[in-house]
Write a protein that holds these residues in place. Sequence first.
Motif, short mmCIF file in Angstrom:
data_model
loop_
_atom_site.label_atom_id
_atom_site.label_comp_id
_atom_site.label_asym_id
_atom_site.label_seq_id
_atom_site.Cartn_x
_atom_site.Cartn_y
_atom_site.Cartn_z
N ARG A 170 54.40 10.10 30.42
CA ARG A 170 54.47 8.72 30.22
C ARG A 170 53.18 8.03 30.97
NH1 ARG A 170 57.56 5.29 27.54
NH2 ARG A 170 56.97 3.87 29.05
N LEU A 171 52.50 8.95 31.76
CA LEU A 171 51.18 8.58 32.37
C LEU A 171 50.07 8.33 31.28
CD1 LEU A 171 49.77 8.10 35.24
CD2 LEU A 171 48.99 10.59 34.80
N SER A 172 50.24 8.93 30.05
CA SER A 172 49.35 8.59 29.07
C SER A 172 49.65 7.27 28.34
CB SER A 172 49.06 9.75 28.38
OG SER A 172 50.32 10.09 27.32
N LEU A 207 53.03 9.16 20.13
CA LEU A 207 53.89 8.41 20.88
C LEU A 207 55.29 8.44 20.66
CD1 LEU A 207 51.89 4.92 20.69
CD2 LEU A 207 52.36 6.30 22.87
N VAL A 208 55.59 9.21 19.20
CA VAL A 208 56.95 9.55 18.65
C VAL A 208 57.32 10.75 19.74
CG1 VAL A 208 58.13 10.58 17.04
CG2 VAL A 208 56.55 8.61 16.41
N GLU A 209 56.47 11.55 19.99
CA GLU A 209 56.96 12.68 20.97
C GLU A 209 57.19 12.14 22.20
OE1 GLU A 209 57.48 15.99 20.04
OE2 GLU A 209 57.06 15.29 17.87
N LEU A 210 56.62 10.93 22.67
CA LEU A 210 56.74 10.61 23.97
C LEU A 210 58.18 9.82 24.21
CD1 LEU A 210 53.07 10.33 24.96
CD2 LEU A 210 54.88 11.78 26.00
N GLU A 211 58.50 9.25 22.96
CA GLU A 211 59.84 8.50 22.98
C GLU A 211 59.88 7.26 23.67
OE1 GLU A 211 62.90 11.11 24.32
OE2 GLU A 211 62.94 12.55 22.71
N CYS A 212 58.96 6.25 23.42
CA CYS A 212 58.51 5.15 24.16
C CYS A 212 58.98 3.97 23.11
CB CYS A 212 57.25 5.06 24.85
SG CYS A 212 55.91 5.72 23.81
#
Length: 219
Positions: free
Chosen positions: A93-95, A119-124
């Motif tokens: 999430r920091l990125s 971003l899909v991988e980071l679920e945001c």
Amino acid sequence: MELHQIETDLQNSDFKYRLDAIAALNDYPSEVAVPLLTKHLHDPEFLVRSFVARGLGKHQTSESFAALLEIIKFDNTPNVRAEAANSLSLFGRLSVSHLVQTFFMDEHWLLRRTILATLVELECPEEILEVCVQGLEGEDASVREAAVDTLGSLAGSRQHQAALSQLLILKNSQSERIRIQVAYALKHFDDPDAKEALAQLRQDANHRVVGAAMEDLLQ
């Protein structure tokens, strides 16, 4: 590879030696690897810089994070910037805010498609929707298609309805390639509006759009 050999090879004029040396740093702790990697942020060979960007992603330190941001902002090769964006995403999430900002500032298709995928991988979902809308406003066809595909990933998320609304508008796009991606993306949504839109796409004037919309029915 012994550290003294790595340091020697990093100074070799043949970039292949530098590549091997950077790869060998994967076996070393951050306090050893990161200072050596950052010395080659401006290596004349873009493949070396790409390896540096990849290597920095293996070290979760403030120094490697800052170095990756520098690469993304200032490197003149899209492949290297994309590699850095991928590595930056490993910080979680920091990125996210930095990736979103980069998407808005850098219009190269490779970097933008990389950021969409990370971003899909980071679920945001909020940030995903934001970059998708921005990508759809751009001129690159591959980014626009990737943005449509990414909207499908928002089904069931907090941005479910907002993503569906975008897709319902895009089903009338003049681009057949966009309509094809819309057909695939809509299949992630179980809403009556999505099903109605898919039914319309199965009557599309373009046979490839019809094929995409009907694909699941033929299995």
